[in-house]
Design a protein around this motif. Structure first.
Motif, PDB file in Angstrom:
ATOM      1  N   GLY A  53       0.769  -1.204  -0.073  1.00  0.00           N
ATOM      2  CA  GLY A  53      -0.035  -0.001  -0.054  1.00  0.00           C
ATOM      3  C   GLY A  53       0.887   1.253   0.090  1.00  0.00           C
ATOM      4  N   VAL A  54       0.411   2.368   0.675  1.00  0.00           N
ATOM      5  CA  VAL A  54       0.953   3.692   0.448  1.00  0.00           C
ATOM      6  C   VAL A  54       0.672   4.145   1.820  1.00  0.00           C
ATOM      7  N   LEU A  55       1.622   4.942   2.503  1.00  0.00           N
ATOM      8  CA  LEU A  55       1.895   5.584   3.446  1.00  0.00           C
ATOM      9  C   LEU A  55       2.414   7.003   3.479  1.00  0.00           C
ATOM     10  N   HIS A  56       1.528   8.047   4.175  1.00  0.00           N
ATOM     11  CA  HIS A  56       1.982   9.364   3.995  1.00  0.00           C
ATOM     12  C   HIS A  56       2.273   9.906   5.486  1.00  0.00           C
ATOM     13  N   VAL A  57       3.668   9.967   5.641  1.00  0.00           N
ATOM     14  CA  VAL A  57       4.185   9.900   7.145  1.00  0.00           C
ATOM     15  C   VAL A  57       4.637  11.548   7.257  1.00  0.00           C
ATOM     16  N   VAL A  58       4.433  11.813   8.534  1.00  0.00           N
ATOM     17  CA  VAL A  58       4.398  13.291   8.838  1.00  0.00           C
ATOM     18  C   VAL A  58       5.551  13.552   9.687  1.00  0.00           C
ATOM     19  N   ALA A  59       6.373  12.748  10.085  1.00  0.00           N
ATOM     20  CA  ALA A  59       7.678  12.701  10.696  1.00  0.00           C
ATOM     21  C   ALA A  59       8.497  11.593  10.405  1.00  0.00           C
ATOM     22  N   ALA A  60       9.888  11.837  11.037  1.00  0.00           N
ATOM     23  CA  ALA A  60      10.692  10.960  10.371  1.00  0.00           C
ATOM     24  C   ALA A  60      12.098  10.787  11.536  1.00  0.00           C
ATOM     25  N   PHE A  61      12.408   9.494  12.036  1.00  0.00           N
ATOM     26  CA  PHE A  61      13.616   9.441  12.838  1.00  0.00           C
ATOM     27  C   PHE A  61      14.579   8.775  11.645  1.00  0.00           C
ATOM     28  N   HIS A  62      15.470   9.546  11.100  1.00  0.00           N
ATOM     29  CA  HIS A  62      16.285   8.931  10.148  1.00  0.00           C
ATOM     30  C   HIS A  62      17.606   9.040  10.696  1.00  0.00           C
ATOM     31  N   GLU A  63      18.489  10.243  10.696  1.00  0.00           N
ATOM     32  CA  GLU A  63      19.642  10.543  11.273  1.00  0.00           C
ATOM     33  C   GLU A  63      19.423  11.279  12.601  1.00  0.00           C
ATOM     34  N   HIS A  64      18.324  12.251  12.523  1.00  0.00           N
ATOM     35  CA  HIS A  64      17.765  12.869  13.561  1.00  0.00           C
ATOM     36  C   HIS A  64      16.319  12.741  13.598  1.00  0.00           C
ATOM     37  N   TYR A  65      15.468  13.394  14.352  1.00  0.00           N
ATOM     38  CA  TYR A  65      14.352  13.322  14.555  1.00  0.00           C
ATOM     39  C   TYR A  65      13.634  14.604  13.936  1.00  0.00           C
ATOM     40  N   ALA A  66      12.859  14.480  12.925  1.00  0.00           N
ATOM     41  CA  ALA A  66      12.364  15.727  12.171  1.00  0.00           C
ATOM     42  C   ALA A  66      10.896  15.641  12.021  1.00  0.00           C
ATOM     43  N   ARG A  67      10.229  16.570  12.496  1.00  0.00           N
ATOM     44  CA  ARG A  67       8.766  16.787  11.826  1.00  0.00           C
ATOM     45  C   ARG A  67       8.766  17.314  10.467  1.00  0.00           C
ATOM     46  N   LEU A  68       8.176  16.677   9.714  1.00  0.00           N
ATOM     47  CA  LEU A  68       8.227  17.136   8.031  1.00  0.00           C
ATOM     48  C   LEU A  68       7.208  18.021   7.600  1.00  0.00           C
ATOM     49  N   GLU A  98       6.438  18.512   4.575  1.00  0.00           N
ATOM     50  CA  GLU A  98       5.698  18.005   3.670  1.00  0.00           C
ATOM     51  C   GLU A  98       5.966  16.689   3.771  1.00  0.00           C
ATOM     52  N   PRO A  99       4.547  15.755   3.961  1.00  0.00           N
ATOM     53  CA  PRO A  99       4.785  14.546   4.156  1.00  0.00           C
ATOM     54  C   PRO A  99       5.637  13.445   3.087  1.00  0.00           C
ATOM     55  N   ILE A 100       6.238  12.574   3.511  1.00  0.00           N
ATOM     56  CA  ILE A 100       6.949  11.749   2.790  1.00  0.00           C
ATOM     57  C   ILE A 100       6.131  10.536   2.505  1.00  0.00           C
TER      58      ILE A 100
END
Length: 347
Positions: A207-222, A224-226
């Motif tokens: 399916g498809v997910l539209h995420v609003v924040a991500a912990f990648h190398e740090h934590y960020a509220r986006l 624009e959704p990814i």
């Protein structure tokens, strides 16, 4: 200004006492290690150390440079002194972020069967006051246990998750990877209360997910959704501006080249948690939020805590065709919904 400057010190102290005496069950004379990094709220370390002393235990704080990665990727950057400090501890409260869980020093400490480790991560003083002072932990655990019983009875059955941004994903429930007990009174890995975990069969997630924040190398509220496009594996990552590039880099690093899989999903149930964009640990526990674990499943080489996470907001959830949550709030089955009424979010 630290979060404690905006939160009554008495509320922080009460929450620290709940964490130390109740949730971690710290006993008189126990050695308690608090690990922090340069970004940790110093008032939080102080509040917890004070609570440890109040429990007649022996506390210490070790501050290290902020790690660039989590899990085994962090190993080259973990100061050797950490292993020595952990060796003398019965209780370990980790306030680093990226956190030490999944690193060699943490894995070895847990495999020794002698330490109780709490992944506190980027929680600040205000977050501590809300997460440990803003809920009855017994009530929270009752809801969590009922949710876990529901998913355990549905192993092999289909799950669907949607949100109002257009996310729509289906997967098959797998056997739970771990349980989250009410109290950390035995050696092992523990998490902040307030989030229920679901483990999918990784190749079943589509399916498809539209995420609003991500912990990648740090934590960020986006800003624009990814968008994550899923077909067994993560096939495509789009949107999100510059944060998409960071998430793609983190996914490839964690998965050894590709993007990997979705390896866990969650459902936040904490009534006092707030989506501030400042704390992954708190944001994922906000009612109806979903911390989507990405990368390599923990049971495969290189898996475990070596993975990025992304947050889906205010999800709706069906298990085996029956509604469980609508726009974040628990609606079924009736016994779970009734319990969930006691965790309605606070204004």
């Amino acid at each position: 200004m630290s979060a404690r400057g905006r939160t009554p010190p008495s509320a922080v102290a009460r929450a620290a006492d709940v964490l130390v005496r109740d949730y971690l069950a710290v006993q008189s004379g126990e050695a308690v290690l608090i690990t922090a990094d340069a970004a940790t709220d110093p008032d939080l370390s102080t509040a917890l150390l004070t609570a440890v002393e109040g429990a007649d235990a022996r506390g210490s704080v070790l501050i290290i440079p902020r790690l660039p990665y989590q899990g085994r990727l962090a190993d080259p950057y973990v100061p050797p002194v950490v292993a020595g400090a952990v060796a003398g501890a019965a209780v370990w409260i980790d306030l680093t972020f990226p956190y030490l869980a999944g690193s060699r020093v943490c894995d070895e400490a847990l495999s020794s069967g002698r330490v109780r480790y709490l992944l506190g991560g980027d929680m600040g003083c205000a977050g501590l006051a809300r997460l440990f002072g803003g809920v009855d932990l017994d009530v929270c655990y009752d809801v969590h246990r009922a949710f876990d019983e529901l998913t355990a009875a549905a192993i092999g059955r289909p799950v669907r998750i949607t949100d109002r941004r257009g996310s729509d994903v289906v997967f098959t429930l797998a056997k739970p990877g771990f349980a989250k007990p009410r109290r950390a009174d035995r050696p092992g890995l523990y998490f902040v209360p307030g989030s229920c975990t679901m483990f999918p069969e990784p190749e079943s997630v589509r399916g498809v997910l539209h995420v609003v924040a991500a912990f990648h190398e740090h934590y960020a509220r986006l800003a624009e959704p990814i968008t994550l496009t899923l077909d067994g594996r993560i096939r495509e990552v789009t949107g999100g501006g510059a944060d998409r590039l960071v998430l793609e880099r983190a996914l490839r690093r964690a998965a050894g080249g590709g993007y990997g899989h979705v390896i866990h999903l969650t459902h936040g149930i904490h009534p006092a948690a707030r989506m501030t964009g400042e704390s992954f640990i708190e944001d994922m526990r906000t009612t109806g939020n979903d911390a989507v674990g990405l990368g390599i499943p923990f049971w495969l080489p290189g898996g475990g805590e070596n993975h990025p996470d992304a947050i889906l907001g205010q999800q709706s959830l069906w298990i085996d065709g029956a509604p469980v949550a609508v726009d974040g709030l628990l609606v079924g089955p009736p016994p779970l919904a009734k319990l969930g009424e006691r965790l309605i979010p606070r204004l």
